[in-house]
Design an enzyme around this catalytic site. Structure first.
Site, PDB file in Angstrom:
ATOM      1  N   ASP A 158       1.103   5.080  -8.388  1.00 14.72           N
ATOM      2  CA  ASP A 158       0.984   3.394  -8.292  1.00 14.72           C
ATOM      3  C   ASP A 158      -0.052   2.906  -9.306  1.00 14.72           C
ATOM      4  OD1 ASP A 158       1.770   0.942  -7.015  1.00 14.72           O
ATOM      5  OD2 ASP A 158       0.229   1.180  -5.491  1.00 14.72           O
ATOM      6  N   CYS A 222       9.891  -8.150  11.505  1.00 13.50           N
ATOM      7  CA  CYS A 222       9.071  -8.770  10.661  1.00 13.50           C
ATOM      8  C   CYS A 222       8.449 -10.118  11.007  1.00 13.50           C
ATOM      9  CB  CYS A 222       9.806  -8.962   9.347  1.00 13.50           C
ATOM     10  SG  CYS A 222       9.062  -9.560   8.049  1.00 13.50           S
ATOM     11  N   CYS A 238       5.977 -12.066   2.650  1.00 15.68           N
ATOM     12  CA  CYS A 238       5.430 -10.909   3.202  1.00 15.68           C
ATOM     13  C   CYS A 238       3.893 -10.880   3.735  1.00 15.68           C
ATOM     14  CB  CYS A 238       5.755  -9.509   2.138  1.00 15.68           C
ATOM     15  SG  CYS A 238       5.333  -7.852   2.803  1.00 15.68           S
TER      16      CYS A 238
END
Length: 380
Positions: A158, A222, A238
């Site tokens: 990452d 969500c 998000c």
């Protein structure tokens, strides 16, 4: 072309790599080629929709993200690994969301910084491969009929433009779910990914197939409807993006939905049916630190900048910074049930020397007006 002996050597090496990876603490190791044309097209559409928000780095590297050979010329294969990071702490996550006076930290960030842990392990794997290649006289394909290519390896966790989930899928480690996280049939989705780029022509594994079926649980749960369509996340909605990557004010429309989530969000994984059956061993490196799995909002809001610096050393949480930490906690305190202690904690920082943090504190105090407490009372 490779002769039969070389092919046998590479096949044996691939098996050894998987064995060594498991010895180093990875739950799974797979090998893929480097063709990501379809994923590149998907990435371009995602960027065109501005779903990456302020994460300009997602577009800054052009096609390097989807073309491993541009990131590291000569790359022929990618060795992908997955490493579990949680066990009962994931199972307890749903209960943690029901404790409004306590902070919810994304399960991956409760322990040590995964970047350092996985990078260290992958470097050991790379050294093992290098040593065995020298011992067995295994070489990468030659540049020409006369010139041998030197062994080339590079570790990523990452930390560079890499389409890690697509590569892991092609390596057979799992499929990309509708929430865009990788799902393993036996391990669920509670794991980190890492990569080792190499110019060894290793045999590749069979890509994983998708098993999400007609399930839409992740879309349904969500909190901010950030999963705008199957396999498409609008980062601007998000909570993980809003509390970590976003450095500006959190939009008013999403603050109530944040609840007590102060760093990241796991709802799409917490409720995923595939995680109901996933059980992993207790991950020592990723076990919770500083009681982050049980601390109250008020306790964490009281951290000084020195406390934050000390308690987030070696932690992924440092990415949000102290300012972002207080901003996120202010929202969570605004969402918490009204108590004298909550109001006093917010009032104690009402003059914090940062405009964004102050605005969030004022918003939080406003949520408690009319609930039996005067938010403008003199601070104790």
């Amino acid at each position: 072309m490779t002769d039969a002996r070389t092919s046998h050597d590479l096949s044996q090496l691939a098996q050894d790599i998987k064995h060594w990876g498991r010895e180093l603490g990875f739950q799974d190791v797979g090998i893929s080629a480097v063709d990501l044309k379809e994923d590149e097209a998907f990435l371009k559409r995602w960027l065109a929709n501005r779903y990456h928000g302020s994460m300009d780095y997602m577009a800054a590297h052009g096609t390097k993200r989807s073309r491993p050979t541009e990131l590291l010329p000569g790359t022929l294969r990618v060795i992908s690994v997955r490493c579990d990071y949680t066990d009962e702490h994931a199972v307890d996550g749903i209960n943690a969301l029901k404790r409004p006076h306590h902070a919810y930290v994304s399960r991956y960030a409760l322990g040590r910084d995964y970047h350092k842990v996985l990078r260290k392990r992958l470097k050991k794997l790379a050294e093992r491969i290098k040593g065995i290649c020298l011992e067995r006289k295994i070489d990468p394909p030659p540049h020409s009929a006369r010139d041998l290519a030197p062994l080339q390896q590079r570790v990523f966790v990452d930390s560079a433009p890499v389409l890690e989930k697509a590569l892991a899928r092609d390596a057979g480690l799992g499929w990309i779910g509708k929430h865009t996280n990788l799902i393993n049939a036996k391990g669920g989705s509670w794991f980190f990914l890492g990569e080792l780029f190499t110019n060894l022509l290793l045999p590749i594994d069979k890509p994983a197939t998708n098993h999400c079926g007609t399930c839409t649980t992740c879309l349904d749960v969500c909190p901010t409807q950030a999963i705008v369509a199957p396999y498409q996340v609008d980062a601007r909605r998000c909570i993980s993006y809003l509390t970590i990557e976003n450095k500006a004010a959190i939009p008013l429309e999403f603050r109530k939905a944040m609840g007590n989530r102060i760093y990241g969000c796991d709802d799409c994984q917490l409720f995923c049916p595939w995680n109901k059956f996933a059980r992993s061993e207790t991950p020592g490196d990723f076990a919770p630190r500083h009681q982050l799995d049980s601390a109250t909002l008020i306790e964490l809001f009281a951290w000084s900048e020195d406390d934050f610096d000390l308690n987030t050393r070696g932690s992924a949480i440092r990415r949000t910074g102290y300012r972002g930490w207080l901003r996120n906690l202010s929202v969570a305190l605004g969402n918490a049930p009204t108590t004298p202690e909550t109001v006093r904690a917010l009032q104690a920082r009402i003059d914090f020397p940062d405009e964004v943090v102050r605005e969030h504190i004022h918003w939080a105090l406003a949520q408690h007006q009319g609930n039996g407490h005067n938010t403008h009372e003199e601070r104790a």
